[in-house]
Write a protein that holds these residues in place. Structure first.
Motif, mmCIF file in Angstrom:
data_model
loop_
_atom_site.group_PDB
_atom_site.id
_atom_site.type_symbol
_atom_site.label_atom_id
_atom_site.label_comp_id
_atom_site.label_asym_id
_atom_site.label_seq_id
_atom_site.Cartn_x
_atom_site.Cartn_y
_atom_site.Cartn_z
ATOM 1 N N LEU A 1 0.714 -69.712 115.951
ATOM 2 C CA LEU A 1 0.053 -70.924 115.465
ATOM 3 C C LEU A 1 -1.369 -70.704 114.999
ATOM 4 O O LEU A 1 -1.907 -71.440 114.207
ATOM 5 N N CYS A 2 -2.008 -69.713 115.569
ATOM 6 C CA CYS A 2 -3.463 -69.714 115.477
ATOM 7 C C CYS A 2 -4.027 -68.770 114.430
ATOM 8 O O CYS A 2 -5.239 -68.632 114.311
ATOM 9 N N GLY A 3 -3.199 -68.117 113.672
ATOM 10 C CA GLY A 3 -3.714 -67.277 112.603
ATOM 11 C C GLY A 3 -4.480 -66.078 113.097
ATOM 12 O O GLY A 3 -5.359 -65.565 112.418
ATOM 13 N N ILE A 4 -4.189 -65.620 114.314
ATOM 14 C CA ILE A 4 -4.983 -64.523 114.868
ATOM 15 C C ILE A 4 -4.885 -63.260 114.015
ATOM 16 O O ILE A 4 -5.821 -62.490 113.916
ATOM 17 N N PHE A 5 -3.769 -63.110 113.350
ATOM 18 C CA PHE A 5 -3.586 -61.876 112.579
ATOM 19 C C PHE A 5 -4.467 -61.846 111.342
ATOM 20 O O PHE A 5 -4.627 -60.831 110.716
ATOM 21 N N LYS A 6 -5.070 -62.973 111.051
ATOM 22 C CA LYS A 6 -5.925 -63.030 109.856
ATOM 23 C C LYS A 6 -7.401 -62.839 110.204
ATOM 24 O O LYS A 6 -8.251 -62.886 109.346
ATOM 25 N N TYR A 7 -7.713 -62.674 111.466
ATOM 26 C CA TYR A 7 -9.120 -62.532 111.821
ATOM 27 C C TYR A 7 -9.689 -61.254 111.231
ATOM 28 O O TYR A 7 -9.046 -60.213 111.220
ATOM 29 N N PRO A 8 -10.946 -61.325 110.780
ATOM 30 C CA PRO A 8 -11.579 -60.106 110.282
ATOM 31 C C PRO A 8 -11.857 -59.143 111.431
ATOM 32 O O PRO A 8 -11.865 -59.553 112.586
ATOM 33 N N ALA A 9 -12.099 -57.880 111.088
ATOM 34 C CA ALA A 9 -12.443 -56.912 112.131
ATOM 35 C C ALA A 9 -13.681 -57.434 112.835
ATOM 36 O O ALA A 9 -14.674 -57.760 112.209
ATOM 37 N N SER A 10 -13.621 -57.606 114.109
ATOM 38 C CA SER A 10 -14.719 -58.209 114.841
ATOM 39 C C SER A 10 -14.573 -57.838 116.303
ATOM 40 O O SER A 10 -13.612 -57.180 116.686
ATOM 41 N N ASN A 11 -15.532 -58.296 117.091
ATOM 42 C CA ASN A 11 -15.472 -58.004 118.515
ATOM 43 C C ASN A 11 -14.512 -58.982 119.198
ATOM 44 O O ASN A 11 -14.875 -60.100 119.512
ATOM 45 N N MET A 12 -13.262 -58.513 119.416
ATOM 46 C CA MET A 12 -12.261 -59.394 120.019
ATOM 47 C C MET A 12 -12.531 -59.610 121.507
ATOM 48 O O MET A 12 -11.818 -60.347 122.165
ATOM 49 N N ASP A 13 -13.566 -58.931 122.039
ATOM 50 C CA ASP A 13 -13.887 -59.147 123.455
ATOM 51 C C ASP A 13 -14.578 -60.482 123.646
ATOM 52 O O ASP A 13 -14.688 -60.985 124.752
ATOM 53 N N TYR A 14 -15.124 -61.028 122.537
ATOM 54 C CA TYR A 14 -15.761 -62.333 122.645
ATOM 55 C C TYR A 14 -15.070 -63.285 121.682
ATOM 56 O O TYR A 14 -15.057 -63.059 120.473
ATOM 57 N N ILE A 15 -14.463 -64.316 122.220
ATOM 58 C CA ILE A 15 -13.871 -65.354 121.362
ATOM 59 C C ILE A 15 -14.412 -66.705 121.833
ATOM 60 O O ILE A 15 -14.155 -67.132 122.962
ATOM 61 N N GLY A 16 -15.172 -67.325 120.958
ATOM 62 C CA GLY A 16 -15.740 -68.633 121.275
ATOM 63 C C GLY A 16 -15.086 -69.692 120.409
ATOM 64 O O GLY A 16 -14.233 -69.401 119.563
ATOM 65 N N ARG A 17 -15.470 -70.926 120.594
ATOM 66 C CA ARG A 17 -14.855 -71.999 119.790
ATOM 67 C C ARG A 17 -15.753 -73.229 119.743
ATOM 68 O O ARG A 17 -16.620 -73.436 120.596
ATOM 69 N N PHE A 18 -15.498 -74.037 118.706
ATOM 70 C CA PHE A 18 -16.105 -75.361 118.584
ATOM 71 C C PHE A 18 -14.922 -76.311 118.473
ATOM 72 O O PHE A 18 -13.996 -76.051 117.701
ATOM 73 N N ALA A 19 -14.938 -77.372 119.267
ATOM 74 C CA ALA A 19 -13.735 -78.203 119.381
ATOM 75 C C ALA A 19 -14.062 -79.683 119.186
ATOM 76 O O ALA A 19 -14.020 -80.467 120.131
ATOM 77 N N PRO A 20 -14.418 -80.084 117.965
ATOM 78 C CA PRO A 20 -14.785 -81.487 117.756
ATOM 79 C C PRO A 20 -13.600 -82.440 117.825
ATOM 80 O O PRO A 20 -12.470 -82.058 117.515
#
Ligand code: GLU
Length: 317
Positions: A10-29
């Protein structure tokens, strides 16, 4: 158990750019109206906390409470984020499309014998509290041991007996809550059939692999309930950082409900610089004259979470 995140399509994780996957934050309006300065502070704080660690920053539209949703507010919020240069990773997740995941979590809590049906209306709960001289708003456990015969359950609640939850907030310090005295058995499925925020947020944070929740302090009292659900569902507890909530001169939280004026996305820098200052950073006045890319470069490089004021409320400057 919940579906592990790696198998969540569901979440499109496979499309994330190369990044630090050790930190995943979010904004949830919640799309209940246009965003205002208080929302900007929460967005900026969570964005900078993620980007300064080269982490991912996801956006989740919390439209689980459908009756409160304002049509087109979700799209307006996304356009607004873009106008401020708050670019997110992956696909936006919409809670209104995630009933299946929430149902699975609910079934798991029922299987554990922790979730139970409650027949009480709001009035019956209020009357029961008055009858025992209990704390207003704290459910006194009417249906915990047995659902009254011949009556249909209206809501589903979670049994919190004996639960004392303590957690360390990065800004606000150590917090403890005795769930039974402070909130009582809380609702995870509402009388209108919708899933409650407390359940949805836990399921989503887990599936999206959120490692740190950065949000306004108005939600700090919900955190122990969420940690309790995480433990029951066997999912990790992220770290927590609760930002000061912006209030107006009368001490009211700036919100859509208090009709806080929306901020103008055509002139983003002034609001962004104010938000940074409120978060205890020290933006130089020259930042008012740079472009958005330069603003964010400075803000990411100079971000210091330890400078965020350790208060729950701050008056709008
Ligand atoms: N949807 C909530 C709000 O707009 C935020 C929930 C959260 O960050 O957990 O205030």
């Amino acid at each position: 158990m919940l579906v592990p995140y790696s198998s969540c399509a569901l979440c499109g994780i496979f499309k994330y750019p190369a990044s630090n996957m050790d930190y995943i934050g979010r904004f949830a309006p919640s799309p209940t109206g246009p965003l205002h300065f208080g929302s900007l502070v929460a967005a900026v704080g969570s964005f900078l906390q993620a980007r300064s660690q080269d982490g991912l920053w996801l956006v989740r539209m919390e439209d689980v409470d459908r009756p409160r949703e304002v049509p087109s507010a979700a799209d307006a919020i996304l356009r607004w984020l873009e106008a401020f240069g708050l670019h997110w990773d992956g696909k936006v997740v919409y809670q209104s499309r995630r009933d299946e995941a929430y149902s699975a979590a609910l079934r798991e809590l029922e299987r554990l014998g922790i979730a139970y049906g409650c027949v009480c209306s709001r009035k019956e709960v209020a009357d029961a509290i008055t009858a025992i001289g209990g704390t207003p708003g704290v459910y006194p456990g009417n249906c915990r041991t047995a659902t009254p015969v011949g009556r249909q359950a209206r809501t589903v609640r979670v049994n919190v007996a004996g639960q004392q939850i303590t957690f360390e907030d990065q800004v606000q310090g150590t917090l403890a809550q005795e769930l039974e005295c402070d909130v009582g058995d809380f609702v995870i499925r509402r009388a209108d059939g919708l899933f409650a925020y407390q359940l949805a947020v836990v399921v989503d944070d887990a599936e999206q692999g959120i490692t740190e929740v950065v949000r306004g302090s108005d939600l700090i009292d919900s955190t122990p309930r969420q940690i309790y659900l995480q433990r029951l569902l066997g999912v990790p507890t992220p770290s927590y950082l609760h930002l000061p909530v912006v209030v107006d001169a009368s001490g009211q939280k700036l919100s859509k409900q208090t009709h806080a004026p929306p901020i103008d996305p055509l002139t983003p820098l002034a609001a962004l610089v104010r938000a940074l200052a409120l978060l205890g950073q020290h933006p130089p006045t020259e930042l008012l004259r740079v472009n958005l890319d330069e603003f964010w470069r400075w803000a990411i490089e100079h971000w210091e979470a330890t400078h965020i004021p350790a208060v729950k409320k701050l008056t709008c400057p």
